[in-house]
Structure formats: structure tokens, C-alpha cells
Design a protein around this motif. Sequence first.
Motif, PDB file in Angstrom:
ATOM      1  N   HIS A 167       0.844  -1.197   0.000  1.00  0.00           N
ATOM      2  CA  HIS A 167       0.000   0.000   0.000  1.00  0.00           C
ATOM      3  C   HIS A 167       0.880   1.247   0.000  1.00  0.00           C
ATOM      4  N   PRO A 168       1.447   1.617  -1.136  1.00  0.00           N
ATOM      5  CA  PRO A 168       2.324   2.795  -1.191  1.00  0.00           C
ATOM      6  C   PRO A 168       1.636   4.041  -0.628  1.00  0.00           C
ATOM      7  N   GLY A 169       2.379   4.787   0.141  1.00  0.00           N
ATOM      8  CA  GLY A 169       1.856   6.043   0.667  1.00  0.00           C
ATOM      9  C   GLY A 169       1.117   5.936   1.977  1.00  0.00           C
ATOM     10  N   ILE A 170       0.840   4.739   2.439  1.00  0.00           N
ATOM     11  CA  ILE A 170       0.144   4.577   3.712  1.00  0.00           C
ATOM     12  C   ILE A 170       1.199   4.406   4.797  1.00  0.00           C
ATOM     13  N   LYS A 171       1.213   5.301   5.758  1.00  0.00           N
ATOM     14  CA  LYS A 171       2.257   5.332   6.784  1.00  0.00           C
ATOM     15  C   LYS A 171       2.389   4.018   7.543  1.00  0.00           C
ATOM     16  N   ASP A 172       1.278   3.385   7.885  1.00  0.00           N
ATOM     17  CA  ASP A 172       1.324   2.164   8.683  1.00  0.00           C
ATOM     18  C   ASP A 172       1.590   0.910   7.850  1.00  0.00           C
ATOM     19  N   ASP A 173       1.840   1.060   6.561  1.00  0.00           N
ATOM     20  CA  ASP A 173       2.107  -0.081   5.690  1.00  0.00           C
ATOM     21  C   ASP A 173       3.301   0.250   4.798  1.00  0.00           C
ATOM     22  N   PRO A 174       4.495   0.354   5.397  1.00  0.00           N
ATOM     23  CA  PRO A 174       5.665   0.834   4.668  1.00  0.00           C
ATOM     24  C   PRO A 174       6.244  -0.192   3.699  1.00  0.00           C
ATOM     25  N   GLU A 175       7.130   0.273   2.870  1.00  0.00           N
ATOM     26  CA  GLU A 175       7.846  -0.562   1.918  1.00  0.00           C
ATOM     27  C   GLU A 175       9.034  -1.232   2.612  1.00  0.00           C
ATOM     28  N   TYR A 176       9.241  -2.512   2.336  1.00  0.00           N
ATOM     29  CA  TYR A 176      10.320  -3.281   2.963  1.00  0.00           C
ATOM     30  C   TYR A 176      11.032  -4.172   1.966  1.00  0.00           C
ATOM     31  N   LEU A 177      12.277  -4.472   2.263  1.00  0.00           N
ATOM     32  CA  LEU A 177      12.992  -5.574   1.642  1.00  0.00           C
ATOM     33  C   LEU A 177      13.063  -6.664   2.695  1.00  0.00           C
ATOM     34  N   ASP A 178      12.494  -7.816   2.387  1.00  0.00           N
ATOM     35  CA  ASP A 178      12.468  -8.937   3.323  1.00  0.00           C
ATOM     36  C   ASP A 178      13.407 -10.030   2.827  1.00  0.00           C
ATOM     37  N   PHE A 179      14.193 -10.581   3.746  1.00  0.00           N
ATOM     38  CA  PHE A 179      15.141 -11.642   3.439  1.00  0.00           C
ATOM     39  C   PHE A 179      14.744 -12.859   4.266  1.00  0.00           C
ATOM     40  N   HIS A 180      14.489 -13.965   3.585  1.00  0.00           N
ATOM     41  CA  HIS A 180      13.967 -15.160   4.259  1.00  0.00           C
ATOM     42  C   HIS A 180      15.038 -16.248   4.321  1.00  0.00           C
ATOM     43  N   PHE A 181      15.111 -16.877   5.484  1.00  0.00           N
ATOM     44  CA  PHE A 181      16.069 -17.949   5.737  1.00  0.00           C
ATOM     45  C   PHE A 181      15.334 -19.177   6.219  1.00  0.00           C
ATOM     46  N   GLU A 182      15.902 -20.332   5.934  1.00  0.00           N
ATOM     47  CA  GLU A 182      15.412 -21.585   6.534  1.00  0.00           C
ATOM     48  C   GLU A 182      16.421 -21.967   7.604  1.00  0.00           C
ATOM     49  N   ALA A 183      15.924 -22.352   8.776  1.00  0.00           N
ATOM     50  CA  ALA A 183      16.798 -22.622   9.915  1.00  0.00           C
ATOM     51  C   ALA A 183      16.775 -24.098  10.296  1.00  0.00           C
ATOM     52  N   ARG A 184      17.946 -24.588  10.658  1.00  0.00           N
ATOM     53  CA  ARG A 184      18.061 -25.890  11.290  1.00  0.00           C
ATOM     54  C   ARG A 184      18.321 -25.589  12.763  1.00  0.00           C
ATOM     55  N   VAL A 185      17.329 -25.775  13.590  1.00  0.00           N
ATOM     56  CA  VAL A 185      17.381 -25.376  14.997  1.00  0.00           C
ATOM     57  C   VAL A 185      18.226 -26.356  15.802  1.00  0.00           C
ATOM     58  N   THR A 186      19.053 -25.794  16.700  1.00  0.00           N
ATOM     59  CA  THR A 186      19.936 -26.630  17.527  1.00  0.00           C
ATOM     60  C   THR A 186      19.377 -26.885  18.913  1.00  0.00           C
ATOM     61  N   SER A 187      18.476 -26.030  19.378  1.00  0.00           N
ATOM     62  CA  SER A 187      17.871 -26.272  20.704  1.00  0.00           C
ATOM     63  C   SER A 187      16.534 -25.572  20.803  1.00  0.00           C
TER      64      SER A 187
END
Length: 101
Positions: A81-101
Motif C-alpha cells: 500500500h504505497p503512501g500509507i504510513k502504517d504499511d511501509p515498503e520493505y525488503l524482506d530476506f527469508h532464511f530456513e533454519a536448522r534449529v539446535t535447541s
Amino acid sequence: MSREFFGRPAAVGIIVRDGDKILLVKRAKYWKAGEYCTPGGHVEAQETLRQAAQRELKEETGLDVNLDDLKFVHTSHLNSHPGIKDDPEYLDFHFEARVTS
């Protein structure tokens, strides 16, 4: 030719699998409160993407993951939603995790 560059907030998301199940968390407050998503959050200053993913996973779930066990899987550009303050533009980086604990 002049170019204009704009800063974009960066965020990370972490996919944690258990067989055919994926861990989701319920957003507690602020943006999209009450909705489910993968654990994650903002990248802080002087922090690498993997460090942010490690920190956010620990903060939101209590789970530990080694930096080397975070596999980069996807980047997305969120501008719903460009221009809406509460819905900003982002670059999201996604990772898959192998959890150790």
C-alpha cells in the motif's frame, strides 16, 4: 543522468520446519496484530542479515540456531500500500533454519 537512491527498511523471516509442519507465531502488536507469520523482524544497525535472523528467532521463540545453519532462501519486496504510513515498503530476506535447541 542523475540517480536518486532511497533507503528501505530491511527485515528477516525464518522458516523452521518439523517434518511437513512450519512454525508460525502470532503477531502480538503493531502491524498486522493477531495474524500469523514466520518468526522474524527488523534488521538492526551494524547487524548482518544472518545475525538478525538468529536474534529474532531467539527473541520470538526461545530457539537457538547457529549462523551457519541459516540457509538463505528468498528475497521479497513488500510494497502493498504505497503512501500509507502504517504499511511501509520493505525488503524482506527469508532464511530456513536448522534449529539446535
